[in-house]
Design an enzyme around this catalytic site. Structure first.
Site, PDB file in Angstrom:
ATOM      1  N   ASP A  97       0.681  -1.248  -0.088  1.00 23.79           N
ATOM      2  CA  ASP A  97      -0.025   0.004   0.121  1.00 23.79           C
ATOM      3  C   ASP A  97       0.829   1.309   0.106  1.00 23.79           C
ATOM      4  OD1 ASP A  97      -2.250  -1.485   0.346  1.00 23.79           O
ATOM      5  OD2 ASP A  97      -2.714  -1.064   2.527  1.00 23.79           O
ATOM      6  N   GLY A 111      -3.375  -5.310   1.112  1.00 24.29           N
ATOM      7  CA  GLY A 111      -4.214  -6.450   0.245  1.00 24.29           C
ATOM      8  C   GLY A 111      -5.325  -7.055   1.549  1.00 24.29           C
ATOM      9  N   LYS A 112      -6.411  -7.321   0.782  1.00 18.55           N
ATOM     10  CA  LYS A 112      -7.453  -7.640   1.897  1.00 18.55           C
ATOM     11  C   LYS A 112      -7.043  -9.052   2.467  1.00 18.55           C
ATOM     12  CE  LYS A 112     -10.907  -5.097  -0.439  1.00 18.55           C
ATOM     13  NZ  LYS A 112     -10.868  -3.708   0.395  1.00 18.55           N
ATOM     14  N   ASN A 171     -20.031  -4.967   3.435  1.00 17.22           N
ATOM     15  CA  ASN A 171     -20.096  -3.772   4.032  1.00 17.22           C
ATOM     16  C   ASN A 171     -21.487  -3.198   3.412  1.00 17.22           C
ATOM     17  OD1 ASN A 171     -19.515  -2.381   1.777  1.00 17.22           O
ATOM     18  ND2 ASN A 171     -17.238  -1.809   2.636  1.00 17.22           N
ATOM     19  N   GLY A 196     -19.476   0.269   9.865  1.00 18.49           N
ATOM     20  CA  GLY A 196     -18.548   0.896  10.602  1.00 18.49           C
ATOM     21  C   GLY A 196     -18.781   0.932  12.053  1.00 18.49           C
ATOM     22  N   GLY A 237     -21.400  -0.860  14.012  1.00 14.79           N
ATOM     23  CA  GLY A 237     -21.672  -2.191  14.249  1.00 14.79           C
ATOM     24  C   GLY A 237     -21.923  -3.111  13.064  1.00 14.79           C
ATOM     25  N   GLY A 285     -12.114  -3.189   7.699  1.00 15.56           N
ATOM     26  CA  GLY A 285     -13.189  -4.342   7.486  1.00 15.56           C
ATOM     27  C   GLY A 285     -12.203  -5.880   7.373  1.00 15.56           C
ATOM     28  N   ASP A 286     -11.079  -5.495   7.100  1.00 19.81           N
ATOM     29  CA  ASP A 286      -9.917  -6.654   6.964  1.00 19.81           C
ATOM     30  C   ASP A 286      -9.751  -7.002   8.657  1.00 19.81           C
ATOM     31  OD1 ASP A 286      -9.880  -6.414   4.446  1.00 19.81           O
ATOM     32  OD2 ASP A 286      -8.221  -5.205   4.413  1.00 19.81           O
ATOM     33  N   GLY A 344      -2.437   3.132   8.415  1.00 20.24           N
ATOM     34  CA  GLY A 344      -2.074   1.746   7.955  1.00 20.24           C
ATOM     35  C   GLY A 344      -3.024   0.661   7.800  1.00 20.24           C
TER      36      GLY A 344
HETATM   37  O1  RIB Z   1      -8.943  -3.507   2.782  1.00 18.47           O
HETATM   38  C1  RIB Z   1      -8.097  -2.652   2.440  1.00 18.47           C
HETATM   39  C2  RIB Z   1      -7.168  -3.033   1.448  1.00 18.47           C
HETATM   40  O2  RIB Z   1      -7.687  -3.012   0.186  1.00 18.47           O
HETATM   41  C3  RIB Z   1      -5.935  -2.371   1.238  1.00 18.47           C
HETATM   42  O3  RIB Z   1      -4.668  -2.717   2.184  1.00 18.47           O
HETATM   43  C4  RIB Z   1      -5.433  -2.354   0.020  1.00 18.47           C
HETATM   44  O4  RIB Z   1      -4.443  -2.929  -0.324  1.00 18.47           O
HETATM   45  C5  RIB Z   1      -6.674  -3.020  -0.815  1.00 18.47           C
HETATM   46  O5  RIB Z   1      -6.380  -4.242  -0.864  1.00 18.47           O
END
Ligand code: RIB
Length: 305
Positions: free
Chosen positions: A14, A40-41, A185, A223, A226, A253-254, A289
């Site tokens: 990122d 990256g998710k 979401n 978000g 909840g 979200g990750d 980040g």
């Molecule tokens: O969900 C956030 C992610 O989406 C970021 O880290 C970006 O790389 C995209 O994949």
């Protein structure tokens, strides 16, 4: 050794720019700050699950370049087992991240690089890792056919499945039927169902529509508000948590999906798992980040009190 949680997804480096606003085409805007972070998710979700205490394998493809070194460093530090493939003829994924300096909201362009070539045959090759897990989680940054195959392999072997349909794309009912839990979401839920999601009530409506099409349960994340769950029997709103000032929403979200996978791998019921995942998401937005913002288990349990 088998891992309890297996994640199929992408790694991206990122390149994150903090600025007052996005430039228009043809315009240059001065930024406030820059950072190169792991993202990256799929990789973010794997890091979130590992930091929350899970044993985690990540299935992806990366290149043999500078960004691949960032991936290795990230996974080593978090304790994620890379169980995918390195290729010499394609780059590691990368993303442009705009972070709004005032709100912490983001806008993203992501290119999966080598992970954009993940095929159903690759997934077959990784079948042993999937079959040895308790929970599989995947998203849609790699090709849809690969996600579909991974869900099918998991389902055939009794591995619980989570699909985080991000970015949203059209999904057929056969794919939805392979999802024990689907976690869009609000925007993704609207794209998938045609129902405008603007709060818990409409989120519940969208969740019910996804279950009616075949998903075992649907969780629509909202978000700070909840998440709303429909499990086929009832619809429940699990309120969000607040962990401090919002600095950067990238990866929230990750954090949610990775820790949800961890909680389900430990056999928790969905309501308790969602409270845990909400708390992880709330902590992640207080830090800059994506991967670097994923909380450790002790922080999540402290927030839950
Ligand atoms: O969900 C956030 C992610 O989406 C970021 O880290 C970006 O790389 C995209 O994949």
């Amino acid at each position: 050794m088998a891992q309890d949680i297996v994640v199929l997804g992408i790694f991206a480096a990122d390149t994150a720019y903090r600025a007052e606003r996005m430039p228009a085409v043809g315009e240059t805007v001065a930024g406030r700050d820059f950072a190169l972070n792991a993202g990256g998710k799929g990789s973010n979700q794997a890091v979130a699950a590992a930091r929350a205490g899970g044993s985690v394998a990540l299935l992806t493809k990366i290149g043999r370049d500078t960004f691949a070194a960032l991936a290795d460093e990230t996974w080593d530090e978090a304790g994620v087992t890379f169980a995918g493939t390195r290729v010499a003829d394609a780059p590691t994924g990368a993303a442009f991240i705009f972070v709004d300096d005032a709100t912490g909201d983001n806008a993203i362009i992501v290119t999966p690089g080598a992970a954009g070539t993940i095929s159903p045959a690759d997934v077959e090759g990784w079948g042993e890792t999937i079959r040895g897990a308790r929970v599989l989680v995947t998203q849609l940054e790699q090709p849809l056919a690969a996600a579909h195959r991974a869900l099918a392999v998991a389902r055939e072997s009794g591995v619980r499945t989570i699909l985080n349909p991000a970015p949203a794309t059209e999904l057929d009912d056969a794919m939805l039927a392979l999802c024990d839990v689907i976690t869009p979401n609000g925007i993704e839920a609207a794209q998938l169902t045609g129902i405008a999601v603007d709060g818990p009530e409409s989120a519940g409506e969208a969740a019910r529509a996804l279950v009616a099409r075949g998903a075992g349960a649907a969780v629509v994340t909202l978000g700070a508000e909840g998440a709303v769950l429909h499990d086929g029997t009832e619809t429940r709103h699990v309120a969000g948590r607040i962990a401090g000032e919002v600095v950067d929403t990238t990866g929230a979200g990750d954090a949610f999906n990775g820790t949800l996978a961890l909680a389900l791998s430990e056999g928790w019921d969905l309501s308790r798992a969602l409270d845990f995942a909400n708390a992880a998401g709330a902590l992640s937005v207080t830090r800059p980040g994506a991967a670097p913002s994923m909380p450790h288990r002790a922080e999540i349990t402290a927030l839950l009190g």
